[in-house]
Structures are given as C-alpha cells and as structure tokens.
Design a protein around this motif. Structure first.
Motif, PDB file in Angstrom:
ATOM      1  N   MET A   1       2.689   6.411   0.688  1.00  0.00           N
ATOM      2  CA  MET A   1       1.552   5.615   1.141  1.00  0.00           C
ATOM      3  C   MET A   1       0.242   6.066   0.499  1.00  0.00           C
ATOM      4  O   MET A   1       0.011   7.263   0.320  1.00  0.00           O
ATOM      5  CB  MET A   1       1.442   5.724   2.663  1.00  0.00           C
ATOM      6  N   CYS A   2      -0.615   5.103   0.178  1.00  0.00           N
ATOM      7  CA  CYS A   2      -1.951   5.408  -0.331  1.00  0.00           C
ATOM      8  C   CYS A   2      -2.672   6.295   0.676  1.00  0.00           C
ATOM      9  O   CYS A   2      -2.630   6.039   1.887  1.00  0.00           O
ATOM     10  CB  CYS A   2      -2.724   4.104  -0.543  1.00  0.00           C
ATOM     11  N   ALA A   3      -3.314   7.323   0.186  1.00  0.00           N
ATOM     12  CA  ALA A   3      -4.022   8.266   1.069  1.00  0.00           C
ATOM     13  C   ALA A   3      -5.153   7.592   1.841  1.00  0.00           C
ATOM     14  O   ALA A   3      -5.586   8.099   2.879  1.00  0.00           O
ATOM     15  CB  ALA A   3      -4.566   9.437   0.258  1.00  0.00           C
ATOM     16  N   TYR A   4      -5.631   6.443   1.366  1.00  0.00           N
ATOM     17  CA  TYR A   4      -6.704   5.722   2.048  1.00  0.00           C
ATOM     18  C   TYR A   4      -6.168   4.730   3.078  1.00  0.00           C
ATOM     19  O   TYR A   4      -6.929   3.987   3.684  1.00  0.00           O
ATOM     20  CB  TYR A   4      -7.602   5.015   1.021  1.00  0.00           C
ATOM     21  N   GLY A   5      -4.853   4.718   3.280  1.00  0.00           N
ATOM     22  CA  GLY A   5      -4.248   3.778   4.226  1.00  0.00           C
ATOM     23  C   GLY A   5      -4.083   4.355   5.619  1.00  0.00           C
ATOM     24  O   GLY A   5      -4.077   5.569   5.815  1.00  0.00           O
ATOM     25  N   PHE A   6      -3.958   3.460   6.596  1.00  0.00           N
ATOM     26  CA  PHE A   6      -3.636   3.845   7.981  1.00  0.00           C
ATOM     27  C   PHE A   6      -2.882   2.684   8.622  1.00  0.00           C
ATOM     28  O   PHE A   6      -2.992   1.544   8.174  1.00  0.00           O
ATOM     29  CB  PHE A   6      -4.899   4.186   8.789  1.00  0.00           C
ATOM     30  N   ARG A   7      -2.108   2.971   9.630  1.00  0.00           N
ATOM     31  CA  ARG A   7      -1.365   1.907  10.341  1.00  0.00           C
ATOM     32  C   ARG A   7      -2.114   1.528  11.606  1.00  0.00           C
ATOM     33  O   ARG A   7      -2.554   2.387  12.354  1.00  0.00           O
ATOM     34  CB  ARG A   7       0.040   2.370  10.690  1.00  0.00           C
TER      35      ARG A   7
ATOM     36  N   ARG B   1       2.440  12.290  -0.135  1.00  0.00           N
ATOM     37  CA  ARG B   1       3.801  12.653  -0.552  1.00  0.00           C
ATOM     38  C   ARG B   1       4.444  11.607  -1.471  1.00  0.00           C
ATOM     39  O   ARG B   1       5.616  11.276  -1.324  1.00  0.00           O
ATOM     40  CB  ARG B   1       4.676  12.923   0.677  1.00  0.00           C
ATOM     41  N   GLY B   2       3.639  11.021  -2.377  1.00  0.00           N
ATOM     42  CA  GLY B   2       4.173  10.057  -3.338  1.00  0.00           C
ATOM     43  C   GLY B   2       4.516   8.706  -2.745  1.00  0.00           C
ATOM     44  O   GLY B   2       5.186   7.892  -3.383  1.00  0.00           O
TER      45      GLY B   2
ATOM     46  N   CYS C   1       0.811  -1.220   0.000  1.00  0.00           N
ATOM     47  CA  CYS C   1       0.000   0.000   0.000  1.00  0.00           C
ATOM     48  C   CYS C   1       0.844   1.270   0.000  1.00  0.00           C
ATOM     49  O   CYS C   1       0.305   2.371  -0.014  1.00  0.00           O
ATOM     50  CB  CYS C   1      -0.933   0.011   1.206  1.00  0.00           C
ATOM     51  N   GLU C   2       2.169   1.105   0.038  1.00  0.00           N
ATOM     52  CA  GLU C   2       3.028   2.284  -0.017  1.00  0.00           C
ATOM     53  C   GLU C   2       4.233   2.107  -0.922  1.00  0.00           C
ATOM     54  O   GLU C   2       4.981   3.038  -1.162  1.00  0.00           O
ATOM     55  CB  GLU C   2       3.495   2.686   1.390  1.00  0.00           C
ATOM     56  N   ASP C   3       4.423   0.914  -1.462  1.00  0.00           N
ATOM     57  CA  ASP C   3       5.568   0.630  -2.313  1.00  0.00           C
ATOM     58  C   ASP C   3       5.114   0.595  -3.759  1.00  0.00           C
ATOM     59  O   ASP C   3       4.396  -0.312  -4.163  1.00  0.00           O
ATOM     60  CB  ASP C   3       6.178  -0.724  -1.914  1.00  0.00           C
TER      61      ASP C   3
END
Length: 194
Positions: A89-95, A86-87, A30-32
């Motif tokens: 992680m997906c903006a719809y993601g969270f940890r 910022r290019g 989701c971020e790579d």
C-alpha cells in the motif's frame, strides 16, 4: 491514435467507458502495483513543503515507511514514486470505516488544508502517461485499467455510458489545460459522428 499538440492519445480514451466503483475495488489501485504512485518533479516539492499538513492523516505504518524510505523514493522503472508500506500500500494511504483505501493528501485537500489534490498520476488513473525516449517533449497518453481490479469500473462505465475522457475531465484539465480537453472532446464528438 489522436494527436493533440505533442501528445499521442490512445483511441481507447474516447472509445472505452469507465467509472470508478470504490464499493467494489476498495481503492485497490493504491496498493496494487510494482511501485508507489509515479510523481512529477514539482510534486516532490509539494510532498516536502506540505508534509506537516499531510502527516496527521497518515497511518502509523505510513509514517514509519516515510521515516524509513523518505517522502518519495526512486524506482528504476517508474522514476520518482511515493514510498510504500512493505512494498504494498502507498504510504500516503489509509482505509476508511468501509474498508476503502483513501489518500491522505486528498483528504487534506478535501478538508481545505492543501491546494494540491494528490499526485496527477493517481488523479488520472487509469490513464497512464509515458514520455518518448526519442523525443522528450512527446508524450503517449494511454488507457491502462487493471484487468481484474478495474473490471467493476469498466462495467459501471458501460452501464452509465461514460467515456474515459469524460470521467477523467477534471484530471485531464488539471494536467493539460482546458484547451487540450476541449480539443479532445471535439475529436471524440467528431469520431462519434462517423
């Protein structure tokens, strides 16, 4: 290659084994990457019509990215995609509290607030679908795990002996239907007997 209807499916989907190991990869898919998650045209409407339901699950950075870039953006290589923070992680993601990257859309779905689980490209990963340039009805269905990021998933799949198409049964049926999946499974069984 396996041909079912107007789909050409990579043999790797039935030959290789794969089971996501989130404890190891932390949801890194989701971020790579070079862009956000690819979106189908109908999913653009899902993001617009369900944004108020998804928004409470978003991080502040995700909300800011969506306010700035939009609920989806256009990438010249991948087409419509989710925006990123910022290019990365997906903006719809969270940890979550274990540091695993999760999907706000899927969390809203799991909480019974949405009937749409998440973008099909995410649900199908590491299967990637590409349309033929010569024939818009023809699709190439490929197995494309990330070499380093998905190493743990490939190892776990081998350990558990779970082929890619079985691991992704729900998402394959969601994308192509039960009949398609049954044809794929029958082909896998037939090839396995040879």
């Amino acid at each position: 290659m396996i041909a079912i209807d107007n789909k050409l499916i990579s043999d790797h989907i039935i030959e290789e084994q794969f089971v996501c190991d989130l404890s190891k990869c932390k949801g890194g898919c989701c971020e790579d990457g070079d862009a956000g998650a690819p979106l189908e045209l109908n999913e653009l409407d899902e993001l617009i019509s369900n944004y108020n339901i998804i928004e409470p699950y978003l991080t502040e950075a995700g909300k800011t990215a969506i306010e700035k870039l939009g609920k989806y953006t256009y990438d010249t290589t991948y087409g419509w995609v989710t925006p990123t923070i910022r290019g990365e992680m997906c903006a719809y993601g969270f940890r979550d509290d274990k540091g695993i990257l999760k999907c706000s859309i899927e969390q809203a779905y799991n909480d019974g607030k949405l009937s749409w689980k998440k973008p099909i490209s995410c649900h199908l990963f590491p299967i990637r679908i590409k349309k033929s340039r010569q024939d818009p009805d023809l699709e190439y269905v490929n197995y494309e795990p990330r070499e380093d990021l998905c190493k743990a998933a490939c190892n776990l799949g081998k350990k558990l002996k779970v082929p890619v198409y079985i691991f992704l049964k729900e998402s394959i049926i969601r994308k192509y239907g039960e009949e398609f999946y049954e044809a794929l499974a029958a082909t896998a069984e037939h090839i396995g007997k040879d």
